[in-house]
Write an enzyme that holds these catalytic residues in place. Structure first.
Site, short mmCIF file in Angstrom:
data_model
loop_
_atom_site.label_atom_id
_atom_site.label_comp_id
_atom_site.label_asym_id
_atom_site.label_seq_id
_atom_site.Cartn_x
_atom_site.Cartn_y
_atom_site.Cartn_z
N LEU A 1 23.39 -66.82 0.60
CA LEU A 1 23.74 -65.46 1.03
C LEU A 1 25.08 -65.01 0.48
CD1 LEU A 1 22.66 -65.57 4.79
CD2 LEU A 1 21.43 -64.53 2.87
N GLY A 2 26.01 -65.93 0.34
CA GLY A 2 27.34 -65.55 -0.12
C GLY A 2 28.28 -66.73 -0.16
N GLY B 1 32.43 -67.85 0.96
CA GLY B 1 33.65 -67.50 1.67
C GLY B 1 34.70 -68.58 1.54
N GLY B 2 35.84 -68.38 2.22
CA GLY B 2 36.92 -69.35 2.14
C GLY B 2 36.54 -70.69 2.73
N PHE B 3 35.63 -70.69 3.70
CA PHE B 3 35.19 -71.95 4.32
C PHE B 3 34.21 -72.68 3.42
CE2 PHE B 3 32.39 -74.40 7.10
CZ PHE B 3 33.32 -75.10 7.87
N GLY B 4 33.37 -71.93 2.73
CA GLY B 4 32.37 -72.56 1.87
C GLY B 4 31.21 -71.61 1.61
N LYS C 1 27.05 -71.72 7.44
CA LYS C 1 28.24 -71.83 6.60
C LYS C 1 28.54 -73.31 6.41
CE LYS C 1 31.69 -69.11 7.44
NZ LYS C 1 32.77 -68.36 8.13
N ASP D 1 42.63 -61.54 9.18
CA ASP D 1 41.91 -61.24 7.95
C ASP D 1 40.87 -60.14 8.19
OD1 ASP D 1 41.42 -61.44 5.25
OD2 ASP D 1 39.98 -63.07 5.45
#
Length: 955
Positions: free
Chosen positions: A624-625, A627-630, A646, A744
């Site tokens: 799906l996308g 991010g900073g986490f993974g 995630k 954020d």
């Protein structure tokens, strides 16, 4: 009016005199009428000069006075005779000093300087020469504070070192304190102090939350000249000559240089009349500045300003154009051409970090026939001035108490701030958004004499007051009973007389006050004078209690019998509950959950194995996308619940502790406008979070991303999304205990479900407030996104709820305009500055997303949201509304929109409360356009000032 120490009262008399002068002559005129520039508000102090002494400086013709009326601590000294000579310095101010040995017990000693206009901008300059005044030949090091904010560390390298510390900052109050802090590396001292008022338009990098500490200020090409200062510089800035005869040629003119960049910097003409060019016309002008880190700012932000004017009338086809680079990176947008006999400037809009030495190079451009030129330059580092001092009423009260009893403790500077330097015996409350308040005073065994000061009654937040074992006389003032939070008053072991006042007796009787007054021989000599009104007897009390209990019990029994007979007629008597109690972290309050989230609640706190995640995501099939986490994957639970998984990446900066903090916190937070965490996975090396799936993606995509062409959001939809997002933030700020700051907030962290209902996502970046060693919260690193960062967070790492409000203001501008936070137009510009420029013209059409222009929207509601967005993005946090205020305003905007029945909005007027003329309201933003930019990349930060708006309108 505050009551204060002798030094502060004398300083206050100075203030009144200065205010009178200002009123008579006009406040802070830059130039006099035919004479020297106006020096109203100048304070010039020679520290260590004998009391009541003064002299006129030969160079500036300014009068310097003794420091005796500005401080009541320290001792005067003369420097050793070998250093009080013209060969060391011709400046008389360095021949004596005041030192502050630690023998008095004070780690901090302060000067109190008057300001002409509270809330104005000032230049504050401190001077130092050790001169081996103490015969120890041990140069010290110590800290310098401006009020409650760290200024810089003063490190004295040698006895003959002439040190100058200078800061440009706002002074919010009627006075400012300069404090020397003993850090255990030698006795602090000071040779001189100078205060110079500046106009508010000067140095716009200095604002309510950040100040500028001078690193260097140079006058190129001045050769053997002395430094330029007052009266040539009306603000008494010191421009030191800088020459390099081996590499640079000096050029000059006697013609006056026009100050075309006024009022941004106002450089004296005499400074701009000299310049340098390279001796070898094929070479560059090279110079550099070394950064000076300290224990508070190990990586200080830096601002640079170069001043340039063409001094030669170029003939024929002669051309002077050049580029400026920093460490080889182009600084200017293109070849720069100086203006003949006119001051111009090059500067960075945002602070630079991460470099220990900044190497500037000015190189002739390809088409140039002449070498580069430079006239003057300034370099500054950034400090935070966001920390606030103790509540003004509390300061006034405790200062008066200090003066009355001649307290000899370390009671210098601000009573509560910074926390590490709070006065001995005081306890303070450090709230998030309000100044510190004094809540406890311990003055026992302090040798107090005289009556009890009525000023104690002005400490409205005090809970504990201990004045025991002193020599206090007189009666106990009844006014102390009016302190609403006072729970303990200890007056044991004094010489008080009379009786206990009725107000205190009443507080004792109702149990709200514990009064200790033993060992006062003359107090309560008549025993009845200290007794509270007798209470009702226990037997009568038992009667009063028992009768209602019996009656209520009988009624309850009848009701129970009635319901058992009529079971199901009205409502069923509850059976034994099988619902498990919600387990909360210590201090965290329960969270209410809406009915439409019941299915998610049943799945809450579930712990998954990695194999289960493989099944849920079909072996991580659909991405799906990122991010900073993974990485984020699509998935379905066994019961068909759609989820987003995630999975922590190997390169993620978040470690095991951060993961557990996020998982354990998020599973306890539930609100209809927050994305719910269903569960998590901690399976050996695998860490993952399982969220509810938001089928319509992010608000960013809807506005201008991959979904932007699928049909633009209407204004009503945008308003509702903004309102729901604000409600989610309000829940984090107000309903959680302790409150959370997201840090954020951005359109890509606002997710939408199938009904376009908005929910705030990504709480892995949230941090609970933790009261550390100061009045505000500092974090170890900036966590956030370029374009959304509040200035006090980006420059000084100050974290309050107001940084979320700032970011949300950027989101609101995106909602209105459809533009990204950094607009390419054609040069990168903050959306805040971009919007301010257009709104200043008085037309909303210049900012509204073009895809909405053909639709129907109430122009009043758009103006109202735009106004609110700009208030949210104010430079000073105190000027921003709370998120609760934003929620209220957005609800009103939605009501305006839903109540609109006319398609023709051309006749609408901008209204907030009362009707306001739209143009006059938004003309105020025309003078504030420079405040919007927050964080640009290095190559995008520079340009000439002022910049003409050449950017296109909204799409």
């Amino acid at each position: 009016m505050k009551r204060s120490t002798r030094a502060e009262m004398v300083a206050r008399r100075w203030l009144l005199l200065l205010l009178s002068l200002a009123a008579a002559t006009g406040v802070l005129r830059v130039g006099g009428q035919g004479g020297a520039p106006d020096k109203t508000g100048f304070v010039s102090i020679d520290c260590g000069l004998p009391e009541k002494s003064s002299y006129v400086d030969g160079a500036t013709k300014l009068e310097f006075t003794s420091d005796a009326v500005f401080t009541d601590a320290g001792t005067n000294h003369n420097v050793s005779a070998e250093y009080a000579t013209a060969s060391t310095t011709a400046d008389r101010i360095f021949y004596n000093l005041r030192s502050f040995p630690a023998g008095g017990g004070a780690a901090r000693n302060c000067y109190t300087l008057p300001s002409v206009v509270p809330g104005s901008k000032y230049l504050v300059r401190a001077k130092f020469m050790y001169g081996n005044y103490d015969g120890l030949n041990k140069p010290p090091a110590f800290d310098l504070h401006l009020g409650v904010n760290f200024w810089q560390t003063v490190t004295v390298p040698s006895a003959d070192w002439l040190g100058i510390a200078e800061v440009i900052a706002f002074v919010p109050d009627e006075s400012v304190q300069v404090c020397l802090v003993n850090t255990g590396t030698g006795t602090p001292f000071i040779s001189g102090l100078e205060l110079r008022p500046l106009t508010s338009s000067l140095y716009q990098h200095a604002n309510a939350t950040q100040g500028l500490v001078l690193l260097d200020r140079r006058n190129f090409g001045a050769g053997g000249s002395t430094a330029v200062r007052y009266p040539d510089d009306p603000y008494d800035r010191v421009w030191s000559p800088w020459s390099n005869p081996a590499e640079w040629s000096e050029i000059s003119t006697t013609d006056k240089i026009q100050n075309t960049i006024a009022p941004l910097f106002v450089v004296p003409s005499v400074v701009m009349q000299t310049a340098v060019t390279p001796r070898n016309s094929s070479k560059a002008i090279d110079f550099s500045w070394d950064v000076k880190p300290n224990h508070v700012y190990p990586d200080p932000g830096m601002f640079f300003i170069l001043y340039i004017s063409e001094l030669e009338l170029l003939a024929g086809n002669a051309v002077r154009q050049f580029n400026v680079t920093i460490d080889g990176v182009i600084w200017t947008k293109g070849p720069y051409k100086p203006i003949y006999l006119s001051t111009d400037s090059l500067y960075n809009a945002e602070a630079y970090r991460g470099i220990r030495q900044y190497n500037f190079s000015m190189n002739a451009a390809g088409s140039s026939t002449l070498p580069p030129i430079i006239n003057a330059a300034e370099a500054f580092s950034v400090i935070s001035t966001a920390n606030v001092g103790t509540d003004a009423q509390d300061v006034s009260a405790i200062t008066a108490i200090k003066a009355k009893y001649q307290v000899k403790k370390n009671w210098m500077g601000d009573p509560c701030a910074p926390k590490s330097l709070a006065w001995d015996g005081l306890t303070c409350n450090y709230a998030i958004s309000t100044p510190p308040r004094i809540t406890s005073i311990n003055m026992s065994y302090c040798g107090l004499s005289g009556d009890i000061s009525p000023d104690f009654a002005n400490l409205k937040e005090i809970k504990y007051l201990d004045s025991s074992h002193n020599n206090l006389t007189g009666s106990i003032p009844n006014v102390l009973s009016q302190l609403p939070f006072l729970t303990v008053l200890d007056l044991t072991g004094n010489q008080l007389n009379g009786s206990i006042p009725s107000g205190l007796l009443k507080r004792i009787q109702d149990g709200s006050l514990n009064l200790r007054y033993g060992n006062n021989p003359n107090l309560c000599s008549n025993s009845s004078s200290c007794q509270p009104t007798p209470k009702k007897s226990k037997s009568m009390l038992a009667v009063y209690v028992a009768v209602p209990v019996v009656v209520i019990g009988a009624l309850a029994a009848l009701l129970f019998f009635f319901m058992r007979k009529k079971k199901g007629s009205f409502f069923a008597w509850p059976t034994k509950s099988t619902e498990k109690p919600q387990i909360l972290e210590s201090g965290m309050q329960p969270h209410r959950q809406d009915d439409n989230e019941q299915s998610l609640e049943q799945l809450q706190n579930r712990q998954f194995t990695y194999k289960e995640l493989e099944v849920i995501t079909k072996n991580f099939q659909l991405l799906l996308g990122r991010g900073g986490f993974g990485l984020v994957y699509d998935g379905f639970l066994k019961d068909g619940t759609h989820v987003a998984v995630k999975l922590k990446s190997e390169s993620s900066n978040q470690g095991f502790d951060e993961f557990l903090t996020e998982a354990q916190t998020l599973t306890k937070i539930h609100h209809k406008n927050l994305v719910s965490l269903i569960g998590y996975c901690k399976d050996q090396k695998y860490l993952a979070l399982v969220y509810e799936h938001m089928s319509e993606g992010t608000l960013e995509d809807k506005l201008r991303g991959k979904d932007s062409n699928a049909g633009s959001l209407t204004w009503r939809q945008r308003l509702r999304i903004a309102l729901e997002s604000a409600q989610g933030l309000e829940y984090l700020h107000k309903a959680c205990s302790p409150p959370f700051v997201h840090r954020d907030v951005k359109t890509s962290n606002i997710l939408l479900n199938a009904k376009l209902e908005a929910k705030i996502a990504d709480f892995g970046l949230m941090k609970a407030f933790k009261y550390d060693g100061d009045t505000h919260i500092s974090t170890a690193r900036v966590v956030g996104t370029h374009g959304y960062l509040a200035p006090e967070y980006a420059t000084a790492l100050q974290v309050t709820e107001k940084i979320d409000v700032y970011s949300f203001g950027v989101v609101l501008l995106e909602v209105i305009t459809g533009q990204p936070p950094i607009v390419k137009c054609p040069e990168p510009t903050s959306i805040i500055q971009w919007a301010r420029q257009r709104l200043a013209r008085g037309s909303i059409e210049g900012v509204v997303d073009a895809r909405m222009r053909g639709g129907h929207y109430d122009i009043n509601s758009v103006w109202k949201v735009a106004d609110m967005a700009l208030k949210c993005t104010a430079q000073a946090p105190v000027k921003r509304p709370t998120i609760s205020d934003v929620v209220v305003q957005l609800k009103e905007c939605l009501e305006l929109e839903e109540g609109s029945t006319s398609d023709d909005t051309s006749g609408s007027c901008y209204m907030v409360g009362n009707s306001i003329d739209r143009n006059s309201s938004y003309n105020t933003y025309a003078t504030d356009v420079s405040q919007g930019s927050t964080t640009f990349e290095m190559e995008d930060n520079f340009g000439t000032a002022p910049t003409k708006d050449t950017c296109p309108d909204a799409r």
